[in-house]
Every structure is written in structure tokens, then in C-alpha cells.
Design a protein around this motif. Sequence first.
Motif, PDB file in Angstrom:
ATOM      1  N   ASP A  55      38.640 -26.346   6.073  1.00 45.78           N
ATOM      2  CA  ASP A  55      38.091 -24.988   6.097  1.00 45.78           C
ATOM      3  C   ASP A  55      36.828 -24.862   6.944  1.00 45.78           C
ATOM      4  O   ASP A  55      36.284 -23.769   7.079  1.00 45.78           O
ATOM      5  CB  ASP A  55      37.806 -24.519   4.665  1.00 45.78           C
ATOM      6  CG  ASP A  55      36.839 -25.450   3.938  1.00 45.78           C
ATOM      7  OD1 ASP A  55      36.457 -25.140   2.803  1.00 45.78           O
ATOM      8  OD2 ASP A  55      36.477 -26.500   4.536  1.00 45.78           O
ATOM      9  N   ARG A  56      36.354 -25.941   7.500  1.00 46.10           N
ATOM     10  CA  ARG A  56      35.161 -25.900   8.366  1.00 46.10           C
ATOM     11  C   ARG A  56      35.481 -26.583   9.679  1.00 46.10           C
ATOM     12  O   ARG A  56      36.296 -27.506   9.736  1.00 46.10           O
ATOM     13  CB  ARG A  56      33.989 -26.624   7.692  1.00 46.10           C
ATOM     14  CG  ARG A  56      33.511 -25.985   6.412  1.00 46.10           C
ATOM     15  CD  ARG A  56      32.546 -26.924   5.695  1.00 46.10           C
ATOM     16  NE  ARG A  56      31.435 -27.332   6.539  1.00 46.10           N
ATOM     17  CZ  ARG A  56      30.591 -28.326   6.236  1.00 46.10           C
ATOM     18  NH1 ARG A  56      30.765 -29.014   5.109  1.00 46.10           N
ATOM     19  NH2 ARG A  56      29.609 -28.640   7.065  1.00 46.10           N
TER      20      ARG A  56
ATOM     21  N   ILE B 133      33.439 -35.081  11.461  1.00 46.81           N
ATOM     22  CA  ILE B 133      34.255 -34.268  10.557  1.00 46.81           C
ATOM     23  C   ILE B 133      33.534 -34.166   9.218  1.00 46.81           C
ATOM     24  O   ILE B 133      33.167 -35.198   8.630  1.00 46.81           O
ATOM     25  CB  ILE B 133      35.639 -34.907  10.362  1.00 46.81           C
ATOM     26  CG1 ILE B 133      36.336 -35.046  11.719  1.00 46.81           C
ATOM     27  CG2 ILE B 133      36.495 -34.091   9.409  1.00 46.81           C
ATOM     28  CD1 ILE B 133      37.309 -36.178  11.801  1.00 46.81           C
ATOM     29  N   PRO B 134      33.292 -32.939   8.732  1.00 49.86           N
ATOM     30  CA  PRO B 134      32.670 -32.815   7.404  1.00 49.86           C
ATOM     31  C   PRO B 134      33.591 -33.377   6.328  1.00 49.86           C
ATOM     32  O   PRO B 134      34.703 -32.874   6.131  1.00 49.86           O
ATOM     33  CB  PRO B 134      32.461 -31.302   7.245  1.00 49.86           C
ATOM     34  CG  PRO B 134      33.369 -30.659   8.231  1.00 49.86           C
ATOM     35  CD  PRO B 134      33.565 -31.640   9.349  1.00 49.86           C
TER      36      PRO B 134
ATOM     37  N   LEU C 273      44.272 -34.101   7.246  1.00 52.85           N
ATOM     38  CA  LEU C 273      43.572 -32.831   7.397  1.00 52.85           C
ATOM     39  C   LEU C 273      43.796 -32.317   8.815  1.00 52.85           C
ATOM     40  O   LEU C 273      43.705 -33.082   9.784  1.00 52.85           O
ATOM     41  CB  LEU C 273      42.067 -32.998   7.157  1.00 52.85           C
ATOM     42  CG  LEU C 273      41.628 -33.528   5.784  1.00 52.85           C
ATOM     43  CD1 LEU C 273      40.126 -33.798   5.782  1.00 52.85           C
ATOM     44  CD2 LEU C 273      41.993 -32.546   4.674  1.00 52.85           C
ATOM     45  N   LEU C 274      44.092 -31.021   8.941  1.00 49.67           N
ATOM     46  CA  LEU C 274      44.181 -30.394  10.255  1.00 49.67           C
ATOM     47  C   LEU C 274      42.776 -29.994  10.689  1.00 49.67           C
ATOM     48  O   LEU C 274      42.041 -29.324   9.943  1.00 49.67           O
ATOM     49  CB  LEU C 274      45.101 -29.176  10.201  1.00 49.67           C
ATOM     50  CG  LEU C 274      46.590 -29.477   9.962  1.00 49.67           C
ATOM     51  CD1 LEU C 274      47.381 -28.185   9.829  1.00 49.67           C
ATOM     52  CD2 LEU C 274      47.148 -30.322  11.101  1.00 49.67           C
ATOM     53  N   ILE C 275      42.411 -30.408  11.900  1.00 51.56           N
ATOM     54  CA  ILE C 275      41.025 -30.302  12.360  1.00 51.56           C
ATOM     55  C   ILE C 275      40.929 -29.369  13.551  1.00 51.56           C
ATOM     56  O   ILE C 275      41.726 -29.436  14.490  1.00 51.56           O
ATOM     57  CB  ILE C 275      40.477 -31.699  12.755  1.00 51.56           C
ATOM     58  CG1 ILE C 275      40.628 -32.693  11.604  1.00 51.56           C
ATOM     59  CG2 ILE C 275      39.035 -31.611  13.211  1.00 51.56           C
ATOM     60  CD1 ILE C 275      39.822 -32.347  10.393  1.00 51.56           C
TER      61      ILE C 275
ATOM     62  N   LEU D 176      32.259 -37.862   8.541  1.00 46.08           N
ATOM     63  CA  LEU D 176      33.071 -38.972   9.035  1.00 46.08           C
ATOM     64  C   LEU D 176      33.115 -38.849  10.553  1.00 46.08           C
ATOM     65  O   LEU D 176      33.517 -37.799  11.080  1.00 46.08           O
ATOM     66  CB  LEU D 176      34.488 -38.922   8.465  1.00 46.08           C
ATOM     67  CG  LEU D 176      35.483 -39.935   9.059  1.00 46.08           C
ATOM     68  CD1 LEU D 176      35.098 -41.360   8.678  1.00 46.08           C
ATOM     69  CD2 LEU D 176      36.914 -39.633   8.599  1.00 46.08           C
ATOM     70  N   VAL D 177      32.694 -39.896  11.248  1.00 47.57           N
ATOM     71  CA  VAL D 177      32.624 -39.860  12.711  1.00 47.57           C
ATOM     72  C   VAL D 177      33.714 -40.774  13.281  1.00 47.57           C
ATOM     73  O   VAL D 177      33.777 -41.963  12.952  1.00 47.57           O
ATOM     74  CB  VAL D 177      31.240 -40.310  13.224  1.00 47.57           C
ATOM     75  CG1 VAL D 177      31.208 -40.300  14.753  1.00 47.57           C
ATOM     76  CG2 VAL D 177      30.152 -39.395  12.661  1.00 47.57           C
ATOM     77  N   ILE D 178      34.569 -40.190  14.105  1.00 47.95           N
ATOM     78  CA  ILE D 178      35.609 -40.934  14.823  1.00 47.95           C
ATOM     79  C   ILE D 178      35.212 -40.989  16.292  1.00 47.95           C
ATOM     80  O   ILE D 178      34.889 -39.957  16.889  1.00 47.95           O
ATOM     81  CB  ILE D 178      36.986 -40.249  14.694  1.00 47.95           C
ATOM     82  CG1 ILE D 178      37.401 -40.120  13.223  1.00 47.95           C
ATOM     83  CG2 ILE D 178      38.043 -41.012  15.492  1.00 47.95           C
ATOM     84  CD1 ILE D 178      37.816 -41.403  12.570  1.00 47.95           C
ATOM     85  N   GLU D 179      35.232 -42.184  16.871  1.00 49.19           N
ATOM     86  CA  GLU D 179      34.905 -42.335  18.285  1.00 49.19           C
ATOM     87  C   GLU D 179      36.049 -43.037  19.009  1.00 49.19           C
ATOM     88  O   GLU D 179      36.657 -43.969  18.478  1.00 49.19           O
ATOM     89  CB  GLU D 179      33.613 -43.133  18.471  1.00 49.19           C
ATOM     90  CG  GLU D 179      32.384 -42.403  17.973  1.00 49.19           C
ATOM     91  CD  GLU D 179      31.109 -43.171  18.272  1.00 49.19           C
ATOM     92  OE1 GLU D 179      30.627 -43.896  17.375  1.00 49.19           O
ATOM     93  OE2 GLU D 179      30.621 -43.058  19.407  1.00 49.19           O
ATOM     94  N   THR D 180      36.338 -42.558  20.210  1.00 45.42           N
ATOM     95  CA  THR D 180      37.379 -43.155  21.040  1.00 45.42           C
ATOM     96  C   THR D 180      37.056 -42.860  22.494  1.00 45.42           C
ATOM     97  O   THR D 180      35.947 -42.408  22.814  1.00 45.42           O
ATOM     98  CB  THR D 180      38.772 -42.623  20.633  1.00 45.42           C
ATOM     99  OG1 THR D 180      39.779 -43.319  21.355  1.00 45.42           O
ATOM    100  CG2 THR D 180      38.902 -41.132  20.883  1.00 45.42           C
TER     101      THR D 180
END
Length: 685
Positions: free
Chosen positions: A179-180, A195-196, A256-258, A231-235
Motif C-alpha cells: 500500500d506504500r 521497501i517499507p 508483495l507487488l511493488i 528492506l533494501v535490495i541491491e543489484t
Amino acid sequence: MQRLLRLLLLCLALLTAQASLAQELNVPGRLVAETDAPAPGSRLTVAFHFAPKPGWHGYWENPGDAGLGLQLEWRLPAGVTVDKPRFPVPKPLLIGGLMNHVYEEPHAILVDLKFAPTLKTGSAIPVEVEANWLACTDMICVPQQDRFELQLVVGNGAIRAEQRRQFDQWRSALPVPLDRNARYAISGKRFAIAIPYPASAPLDRPYFFALTTDRIRYAAPQTARRVGDWLVIETEASGQTGPVEGLLRIGDGQGLLIRTAAGAIPKGGNSVAVLSADSKLAPVGSALPALPWLLLGALVGGLLLNLMPCVFPILGLKALALAKAGGDEREAQRDALAYTAGVVLSCLALGAVMLSLRAVGQEVGWAFQLQEPAVVFGLLVLMVAVTANLAGLFELPGLAIGGTLTRQPGISGSFWTGILAALVATPCTGPFMAAAMGAAILLPTAEAMLLFACLGIGIALPFLLIAYIPQMRAMLPRPGVWLERFRRLMAIPMGLTALALLWLLSRLTGPGGLLIGCIAIGAMLLFILGYRTVQGQFRKAPLALLIAAAVVIATGVQLLPKTLDADGQREAAFPGALPFDAGKLAELRTKGAPVFLYFTADWCVTCKVNEAAAINRDDTIRLFREKGVKVMVGDFTRRDAAIARFLSEHGRSGVPLYLFYPAQGQVRELPQILTPDIIAEAVEN
């Protein structure tokens, strides 16, 4: 004749059965409605349920670097509309450096149909849809197509309890919209997404699947860290800027759809393990041919190796033994069996070492021994001794190598010649043999060793036939003066083999290795000349020569420089060629660039012949430039884990391998014996 006819009929039956199996759906699907009586003004969920066969997989809506998601073409009556399909959480699958977003287990893709309030109760609602999707193993892909129908009747919308439970289970596998908005930031080649996500929420091996194309490089590794409620995703970024939409996996079957917007990325935090996207190999029995066909491939492949230039010098040694035997049946058979034993034992030993190295995590392939400078150095010294022996510089009673194969005792000489033949033949990978040797790394150990034994029998088969078929043996020339002349002549190809090993040593270790090799050759020749002087006077002279050779080999191995790095002292194998890189290959394919990828090695005679005769030619270079074909070369002269993995994923354990990736469509594997016309046909079609 009857046996031959039965064999041909059996082959035809097997091929027919295989063709019929290829027509079956490997990822079969069915269309199911939650109710057959939708109410006017309501929504009805239908499910495309797929059940991949073992070893097969289907694709998510964004398939990744390769593949194809579900394509639907609806035929709906008036008053009925359709929403976008909703896909469950997929898995990442890395194959040959290409990232695939796949489903390997049964799964359902849900679609909502909307019914107008004006529809009358009792009216028939026929629903038809043409579906296309792709079914793949880790080695092949097969397009799938089916036509689905539903016969619905407008009613009260009642749903049976069994259907509700089934659809609720399928809905639970769908990702939930966040939702955010998440945040994204690009710094150089790094693409970060924050990602919150509450610090107290459970998380199991997260992984981000991008829906927006051209934002991240799918095949690049991902890292994750938790920073408070983020949550931090790095690529790795793909080069295109802008927000990205996607799916965050947070657990098995959960996601989760982001949606993202540009923003600051929190620093620090604790690292989190992400979902593995390791390469997979096709399970035995799904994509591999049946064991009898693999054994036949190994046998025929070994037989054809006798036509390869790498084995020719050894065949000359064997020809000496056959000529010496003349018409003596018992001697010819004894000689052939000893030679076969040497070949088979050598192939079994090489196979056992290769499988053992792979079992402990080493990425090695067939002919791995010639990637080791110490082995090449030892073979160099041996070939120098054999060349000198054939040239008549010395005789070594009892050992029976080289020219002494023409003298008693012949059994030990044939055995050692067989061992030598297998060692020299292994750099070559010919037709039929490639698939069999590639399968050997996937099969259980006992079956893999059986393949190696069949390869050895194939190499020795011509001499077994000559020994046991009198008509073939009668065609051999009788011993005579010519035999000694032929022996001297065979010193030439054996000497060329020694020079080729010296060149390979220099390629592996640089100028230092070349110098050590030259010194070793000089030392061996001096020892041989000294032995020739005293061989009639000193009873233990043969033992002294063997000790001297062992000292030369041991000393040389100790002094050899380390193997050069993969890119050390390598000239361009092709003008403007790119070195093999799975990530770069995926990037080129994503951009729609045609790519010619080939794998070679300095110890592979077939590879070098193909390069000279078909690849490094003006007309081929001109064709590639005109068609915009990018050339990528994988040099397997030295050990390279990435190349070994890629070869394994394509059912190969050695080189050569030639692949053409067109701008559109599936990769094409070219034959192992190339011509300019074969390359031109692949590029232009």
C-alpha cells in the motif's frame, strides 16, 4: 542380415515413439471456473492450472532474459469483459548465464471475468480462449498451444465449497499489493530499492522480480539488508533510468507487488540471505536420452576419434604393431586386446578423476588434464622419447614404447600404446561423443563409468575388427624392409605432436614454461645419446635412462611457472571478439543483438581447424559485420569454472561448442565440424 533388419526396425520404433512424445504437452494446462453460474453484475474468477512434468518449467509474466509468459486470446460474448491475469510468485532459475523467472511446480494463473448487470438469468455464456505458452527444460524449449472452453449459464453465482477451497488456495499464492511506494536510487551500475517492511515481520530469502523491463540486469546477483522498518535490495542496473515495478518474494509462495518512486536509500543495516538462483541441470531421465543411446553415442564417438588428427600419430604406432604381426592370428588378437585394455583403463581413469573433481566442487570438463601444465610437461618429455625411439636413436628392451612395439614383447607395448592413445585423443570431441560425455557428468557414477568404457572400446574398435576378422587382417601388408622405413617416417608426426605440446605449455605458463620445456627436451636428448653410447656395455642402462627421465619430469614440474590468468597473454581469437561472459551475453540478447558464441582451446585440434577453415576467414568476418553479429569467444585452454558450468548446462563436458543466438528466436547449436556455408546459413536464416 536378419539381425541388422531387426536393429533397423528397433531404431525406427524408438524414433517414432520419441516423435510422438514430443507432440505431448510438457506443461499441460486446464481452464477451471470458480462457478458455472455467474450472477449478473458479478465477477467470476477462472484459473489456468498448469502441472509441469518433471524437469520442465513454465514462465512468469516477465520471463526474464529468455522464455515466454502465458499469451491469451479471448473470444467473449457481449456483456463480458476480462481483467489482466494474476500470476503467483515464481522462482529464479539461472541457465547459461540467462536469468529465467519460472514455475517448476503445479501452479494457477487467475483471471477475473466481469459480467454486465444487464445479462439475463438463464442465458448461455460461451467462453473461448486460445492460449500459447512455453515449456522448457534446462536444455530445450518447446512451444505449447491449446484451446480452452467454458460453457457458463447466468445464474445466482453460487460456489460449491470444494471449488471455493481450491480457489482460495490458488489465491493465497498470489502476491499482495504493497500500500506504500518503495524507493529506488541508481548510483553508477548499482540499482537499490528500499521497501517499507516492518522489522518485526518474518522474512525468508527475499528476491526481487522486476516487471518493468530495462531497469535491472536480471542475471546479476542480488543482496538484501534490513534497516529498521526497511528492506533494501541491491543489484546491477541495466543502464535505463526510471521507476521500476515488480514482485518481492518474502517467503515460500508469498510476495508483495511493488511500485517505486525516486528517493533516499537507508544506509547500514544487517545483511539477509537472498533466494539462490544457482544454475540447474536437467534431471536424469527427463532431458537426457536413454542410456543405450548414450552408450551407442560414446562407442561411435570413440570410433570417429580415429579419424581426428590428434590421434593420427598414435595410430601410426599401432600400424607398426599390426604390420609386425603380419598374418599371425593369435599375435594380432593378443595385441589388439592389450591395446584395448590400455585404452579402456585410461578412459576409465580419466573419467574417474574428472567425476571426483566435480564431486568436490571443481568445475572441470573432458580433457581437463591438458589444462594442467604438469601433465602437459610430462607428455612433452614422453613424446620426445617416443620420437627419438621411432627415429632409431635408441632401443629400450622390455618397456616396448614407440618403435619397440615392433619387437618382443608386444603385449606390454600395445597396452602402453593404448594408454597413450587415450591420453592424446581426449582433447578431441567429435560427433556423437559430445552428448555422451556431457551426459556423463549428470548420470550416476556407475552409468557414467560405463560411458567412459564404451568410449575406450570405440577408440580401439578398428584394431579389434582387424584382429578378429581374417578378411580384414589379410589386407594388411606383410612385414618387410618397408617396415623400418615406415617406423622412421612415423617419427615426423610424433615430433610434431611434441612441438604442439611445447607450444601448449607456453600458452599455459608463458615464456618461463617455454624455456623450461626447451631445457627438458635438450636434457632428454642428451640422456638418450648417452644411453645409446653405453647401452651395449652397461647392463642397467635402461633403468638409468628411466630414472633420468623421471628426474627431468620431476624437476621440470617443480620449476614450471604458475598457470597464467585466463586473460594473460591472449591475443584476440577473432577480430573484435568479446571474451565469454554470461552476463554480457544476457545483456546482448536483451538488446536483441545476434551473437555467435563459440568455445575453443589451444589443445583442441578440431577447434583450431574450424577456426582456420570457417571462422577466421575474410568472408565470415564480412558477413558478421554486415549482419551486426557480435562474436563472443570462450577460451577453455586453462581451467575456467564459468565456461565449465556453461558447457555442462548445454549438455557438454568439453569443447568445441558453437552457438548462434539470432536477434529473435531460440539459440541454434551448430555442428562440431564447421564450414563457412554452415555459419552463413545460420546467420542468414
